[in-house]
Design a protein around this motif. Structure first.
Motif, short mmCIF file in Angstrom:
data_model
loop_
_atom_site.label_atom_id
_atom_site.label_comp_id
_atom_site.label_asym_id
_atom_site.label_seq_id
_atom_site.Cartn_x
_atom_site.Cartn_y
_atom_site.Cartn_z
N GLU A 77 0.62 -12.76 9.94
CA GLU A 77 -0.40 -13.39 10.01
C GLU A 77 -1.61 -12.73 11.06
OE1 GLU A 77 -0.63 -14.88 6.97
OE2 GLU A 77 -1.84 -16.37 8.12
N ARG A 80 -3.49 -9.81 9.94
CA ARG A 80 -4.60 -10.31 9.21
C ARG A 80 -5.48 -10.52 10.30
NH1 ARG A 80 -4.82 -12.43 4.33
NH2 ARG A 80 -2.58 -13.40 4.57
N TYR A 81 -5.22 -11.37 11.29
CA TYR A 81 -6.45 -11.92 12.05
C TYR A 81 -6.77 -11.01 13.20
CZ TYR A 81 -5.21 -16.35 10.20
OH TYR A 81 -4.95 -17.48 9.32
N TRP A 84 -9.50 -9.72 10.99
CA TRP A 84 -10.47 -10.83 10.87
C TRP A 84 -11.53 -10.89 12.01
CZ3 TRP A 84 -9.30 -15.57 7.12
CH2 TRP A 84 -8.71 -15.10 5.90
N TYR A 85 -10.91 -11.10 13.27
CA TYR A 85 -11.62 -11.45 14.33
C TYR A 85 -12.10 -9.92 14.95
CZ TYR A 85 -9.90 -16.28 14.33
OH TYR A 85 -9.73 -17.39 13.82
N ILE A 135 -11.04 -18.35 19.02
CA ILE A 135 -9.67 -18.02 18.21
C ILE A 135 -8.84 -19.27 18.33
CG2 ILE A 135 -7.99 -16.61 17.57
CD1 ILE A 135 -9.23 -14.24 18.67
N GLN A 139 -3.13 -18.80 16.62
CA GLN A 139 -3.57 -17.67 16.14
C GLN A 139 -3.45 -16.25 17.18
OE1 GLN A 139 -7.19 -18.07 13.84
NE2 GLN A 139 -6.01 -18.51 12.01
N GLY B 261 -17.21 -22.80 18.80
CA GLY B 261 -15.90 -22.65 18.60
C GLY B 261 -15.55 -21.54 17.52
N ALA B 262 -14.52 -21.75 16.88
CA ALA B 262 -13.86 -20.74 15.98
C ALA B 262 -14.66 -20.40 14.80
CB ALA B 262 -12.44 -21.21 15.90
N SER B 265 -16.55 -17.50 13.85
CA SER B 265 -16.05 -15.97 13.61
C SER B 265 -15.67 -16.03 12.30
CB SER B 265 -14.78 -15.93 14.52
OG SER B 265 -14.67 -16.94 15.41
N CYS B 266 -15.43 -16.92 11.37
CA CYS B 266 -15.01 -16.64 10.00
C CYS B 266 -16.09 -16.95 8.82
CB CYS B 266 -13.85 -17.40 9.80
SG CYS B 266 -12.24 -16.79 10.71
N THR B 278 -15.31 -13.47 6.85
CA THR B 278 -13.94 -13.53 6.35
C THR B 278 -13.64 -14.78 5.52
OG1 THR B 278 -13.23 -14.01 8.42
CG2 THR B 278 -12.59 -12.00 7.65
N HIS B 318 -5.40 -19.79 4.65
CA HIS B 318 -6.17 -19.01 5.69
C HIS B 318 -7.06 -19.52 6.59
CE1 HIS B 318 -3.07 -16.10 4.40
NE2 HIS B 318 -3.75 -15.60 3.52
N PRO B 320 -7.38 -21.97 9.63
CA PRO B 320 -6.39 -22.45 10.62
C PRO B 320 -6.91 -23.94 10.94
CG PRO B 320 -7.75 -21.09 11.92
CD PRO B 320 -8.14 -20.88 10.47
#
Ligand SMILES: [Cu+2]
Lengths: 190, 340
Positions: A77, A80-81, A84-85, A135, A139, B261-262, B265-266, B278, B318, B320
């Protein structure tokens, strides 16, 4: 059938079962990550506590580290991240670019999983942004475990395979296909 | 015993009826491709059904004859006296029938294949669909970049206008299947497949990934809405706009949670500072019917359940779990609900 032979068979079966069960650990999938620690947290360290050049100062040992470091699922994982980040953007596949390489054994701020975790959460003064709150903590640990795996620092059976970018030639599936003509679709439902 | 049989029968009937809602049903075609497929299915049912009935009839007849033969003269005599010539004729006829049946099926499937290959593609809509573990990215293409937009887990199609789907995969092999509209087509990493749709009947249909792709394969659905061209155009115009700006305090705070926050990012929310690529595009989340590829209804309850713990709704997916206070969660949901 003589009884010693039977015994041996049973022993072998038991040993095999034990070996198989031990194998289960490397793939344990914990989708929520372990509970946050009650003790001192790796992310409680500020950048100023850390002298450039590494050295013995650094975040204390964190009990969660082991959970991530030896687990194929978490490391996978993390891989992957890492993408992704957008760690790629500055560190490439680990060989370094704007940011320093992460796959060698030279660390500016330390190469333990706790120190890598801290580098990601805190950011580092010469151009590494802080990912605090950007994040989720599970993660960050997964990414840190993956970075450890780049340099071969985790159990071999838990480390993921190399990324496609590190292969000398593209995988067959990654070769750009000749574009099909949208006007006359050839593949039709069967 | 009787009781159990009755229950079993009722259970079976229930199962059979459950399949009849019609929204995910290849026997309820709403487009040319599915109609063609249904034609082959019917042909096959008729040919194979007739053969089955014939075989069963002969079997019954043979059993009946065998019973009678027990009471009659000894076997050798029976074989000699009555069977030989008629039996040979019957076998020849039977073989001919098999060849005829297979011939009809072969010609039928050839003709259907041909009409599928000749699907009308004039003035077609071009849509790129990318399979991800475990959701669908849907990009409406246009030569003019200002008329392109991205959404997720839903497909809107104007009735009677062809659509050409460009199928790609991000991670593993998936398969795109909206039974009411067309047969399956795989999405394969590193390769592009094409599927033409000619939707005809207005309605909301359900698609589903049809190739096992990991933990949440079962929860990888998408909605396909076939609507009249005006409704489609209105929908498209709305999708082309950026997200509406937050209009009250809770929404403003919620946007802050999202961007700082997070989430950002996605996820992308056009018109805000969230430009992650993503996860699914959330620009017009509130205009969709379902959340997380069919797992939950869109709406306050669904959003709270999802954000409270996405790993409880779709374990292993995927996205989180992001820990946050109840206040932040409420504000965030208020903001997401405003994204119509
Ligand atoms: Cu699937």
């Amino acid at each position: 059938m003589s009884s010693p032979c039977r015994r041996l068979e049973r022993l072998a079966a038991a040993a095999l079962a034990a070996a198989l069960l031990a194998g289960c650990q490397r793939e344990t999938r914990d989708f929520h990550g372990p509970p946050p620690p009650s003790g001192p947290q790796a992310s409680g360290v500020s950048p100023s506590d850390l002298a450039a050049g590494g050295g013995p100062i650094g975040p204390p040992h964190d009990p969660r580290a082991a959970i991530y470091e030896d687990n194929a699922f978490h490391i996978g994982e993390g891989k992957r991240y890492y993408d992704w980040y957008n760690c790629y953007g500055c560190h490439a596949a680990g060989g370094g670019d704007i940011g320093p390489p992460l796959m060698d054994d030279q660390w500016i701020y330390g190469g333990s999983i706790e120190q890598i975790h801290a580098s990601i959460v805190e950011g580092r003064p010469n151009g590494m942004p802080s990912f605090r709150n950007k994040i989720p903590d599970d993660q960050v640990w997964e990414i840190a475990a993956y970075i450890r795996s780049m340099g071969g620092n985790v159990a071999k059976d838990a480390a993921p395979s190399r990324g496609d970018e590190l292969q000398s030639s593209l995988a067959k599936t990654q070769v750009k296909p000749t574009p099909a003509k949208p006007a006359a679709p050839t593949d039709q439902p069967r | 015993m009787r009781r159990a049989a009755a229950w079993l029968a009722m259970g079976m009937a229930g199962l059979a009826l459950a399949a009849c809602s019609g929204a995910q049903d290849s026997l309820n075609p709403a487009g040319d491709q599915a109609a063609h497929t249904q034609d082959v299915w019917r042909l096959m049912l008729i040919v194979c059904g007739a053969m089955y009935v014939l075989v069963m009839a002969f079997l019954g007849w043979a059993l009946w004859r065998a019973r009678r033969a027990l009471d009659g003269p000894p076997l050798e005599d029976a074989v000699k006296s009555s069977a030989d010539a008629p039996m040979r004729n019957a076998l020849v006829g039977w073989t001919a029938l098999i060849i005829l049946g297979l011939g009809v099926l072969a010609v039928g499937s050839f003709l259907v294949d041909r009409s599928l290959a000749r699907a009308d593609t004039k003035d077609a809509l071009h849509i790129k669909i990318t399979g991800n573990q475990w959701w669908w990215q849907v990009e409406y293409q246009d030569p003019d970049p200002s008329r392109q937009f991205t959404t997720a887990n839903e497909l809107h199609l104007p009735a009677n206008r062809p659509a050409i789907l460009e199928l790609a995969a991000q991670d593993v092999i998936h398969s795109f299947w909206i039974p009411n509209l067309a047969g399956k087509e795989d999405l394969i990493p590193g390769r592009t497949n094409w599927l033409t749709l000619n939707p005809r009947r207005i309605g909301v249909y359900r698609g589903q990934c049809a190739e096992f792709c990991g933990l949440q394969h079962a929860q990888m659905a998408l909605d396909a809405t076939v609507e009249d061209p005006q409704a489609f155009e209105a929908w498209r115009q709305a999708q082309l706009k950026p997200a509406p700006p937050p209009s009250n305090d809770a929404q403003v705070r919620g946007q802050g949670v999202f961007i700082n926050g997070a989430c950002g990012s996605c996820h992308e929310i056009a018109g805000s500072d969230a430009h992650g690529r993503t996860g699914p595009d959330l620009t017009h989340l509130a205009s969709r019917r379902k959340l997380a590829a069919g797992a939950l209804p869109v709406g306050r309850d669904g959003l709270i359940a999802w954000l409270h713990d996405p790993q409880a709704i779709k374990p292993g997916n995927h996205m989180p779990l992001v820990h946050m206070s109840d206040q932040d969660l409420n504000d965030l949901v208020a903001y997401l609900q405003s994204l119509s």
